[in-house]
Design a protein around this motif. Structure first.
Motif, short mmCIF file in Angstrom:
data_model
loop_
_atom_site.label_atom_id
_atom_site.label_comp_id
_atom_site.label_asym_id
_atom_site.label_seq_id
_atom_site.Cartn_x
_atom_site.Cartn_y
_atom_site.Cartn_z
N ALA A 57 0.55 -30.61 2.56
CA ALA A 57 0.15 -29.21 2.48
C ALA A 57 -0.35 -28.87 1.08
O ALA A 57 -1.35 -28.15 0.93
N TRP A 58 0.33 -29.36 0.07
CA TRP A 58 -0.09 -29.12 -1.33
C TRP A 58 -1.50 -29.66 -1.57
O TRP A 58 -2.33 -29.00 -2.18
N VAL A 88 -4.04 -27.39 0.18
CA VAL A 88 -4.23 -26.12 -0.53
C VAL A 88 -5.16 -26.31 -1.71
O VAL A 88 -6.00 -25.46 -2.00
N VAL A 97 -7.43 -24.61 2.69
CA VAL A 97 -6.38 -23.80 2.08
C VAL A 97 -5.52 -23.16 3.16
O VAL A 97 -4.29 -23.19 3.10
N ALA A 98 -6.16 -22.59 4.17
CA ALA A 98 -5.41 -21.94 5.25
C ALA A 98 -4.56 -22.96 6.00
O ALA A 98 -3.39 -22.69 6.32
N GLY A 144 -3.36 -25.74 4.82
CA GLY A 144 -2.27 -26.15 3.93
C GLY A 144 -1.17 -25.12 3.87
O GLY A 144 0.02 -25.46 3.86
N VAL A 145 -1.54 -23.85 3.82
CA VAL A 145 -0.54 -22.78 3.78
C VAL A 145 0.27 -22.76 5.08
O VAL A 145 1.50 -22.67 5.06
N ALA A 167 2.61 -25.78 5.15
CA ALA A 167 3.74 -25.61 4.24
C ALA A 167 4.76 -24.63 4.81
O ALA A 167 5.98 -24.88 4.76
N LEU A 168 4.29 -23.53 5.39
CA LEU A 168 5.21 -22.55 5.98
C LEU A 168 5.98 -23.14 7.15
O LEU A 168 7.20 -22.94 7.27
#
Length: 183
Positions: free
Chosen positions: A140-141, A144, A151-152, A154-155, A158-159
């Protein structure tokens, strides 16, 4: 009559060896432990290794299983896409694209098996699911920091990974899986 031999062990007293090594004999170690494992009384009597979980499945465990399964399905879809595009598309290196697709498909097995185990309340399934989430965080990092639409993704990844980690370490989920506190 059984032959007894003594082997010198540096810095210790001699160790007695019973039987002839390689012919089914047992070896005794300095602590008096045998090299043969003995079954527990319950297992020898034919009792099941672990009792079946009782009661309804907690919502937290169901959510963790569902999210882990969605991650596995997303990996499987990505692997299938990579494999199909490697075969039918025009990649720079078809062999590399195909191998990448097969690798991602193989990696999708871990979260799918873990999700099924969580759904069925198997205690072993918590470890593979935790490993999947921990591995998802650096991915995820990287997404992002990739920019654009990544980016979306990855966010979201991560969530989801953080939510599943919290759900799996929750005492309600651990008790439902039969994992109790250490004594």
């Amino acid at each position: 009559m059984q032959q007894r031999t003594y082997l010198p062990v540096p810095g210790s007293r001699p160790v007695r060896v019973q039987g002839v090594p390689g012919r089914g004999g047992r070896r005794r170690y300095p602590a008096g432990v045998s090299s043969q494992q003995k079954q527990s009384v319950k297992r020898a009597a034919g009792a099941p290794a672990a009792p079946a979980p009782a009661g309804p499945r907690p919502a937290r465990l169901s959510a963790a299983a569902a999210l882990t399964g969605i991650e596995g399905l997303a990996l499987a879809a990505l692997g299938a896409y990579m494999l199909i595009m490697g075969l039918t598309g025009s990649p720079d290196s078809p062999q590399q694209a195909e191998m990448g697709g097969v690798t991602v498909l193989a990696l999708a097995v871990l979260p799918l098996v873990a999700a099924r185990g969580l759904w069925l309340r198997r205690r072993w399934s918590r470890g593979p699911s935790l490993i999947t989430q921990i591995v998802a965080l650096p991915v995820a990092w990287t997404l992002v920091h990739g920019g654009g639409a990544l980016v979306a993704g990855g966010v979201v990844l991560a969530l989801v990974a953080l939510v599943v980690l919290v759900l799996l370490v929750n005492p309600t989920a651990t008790e439902a899986l039969g994992i109790g506190p250490r004594e």
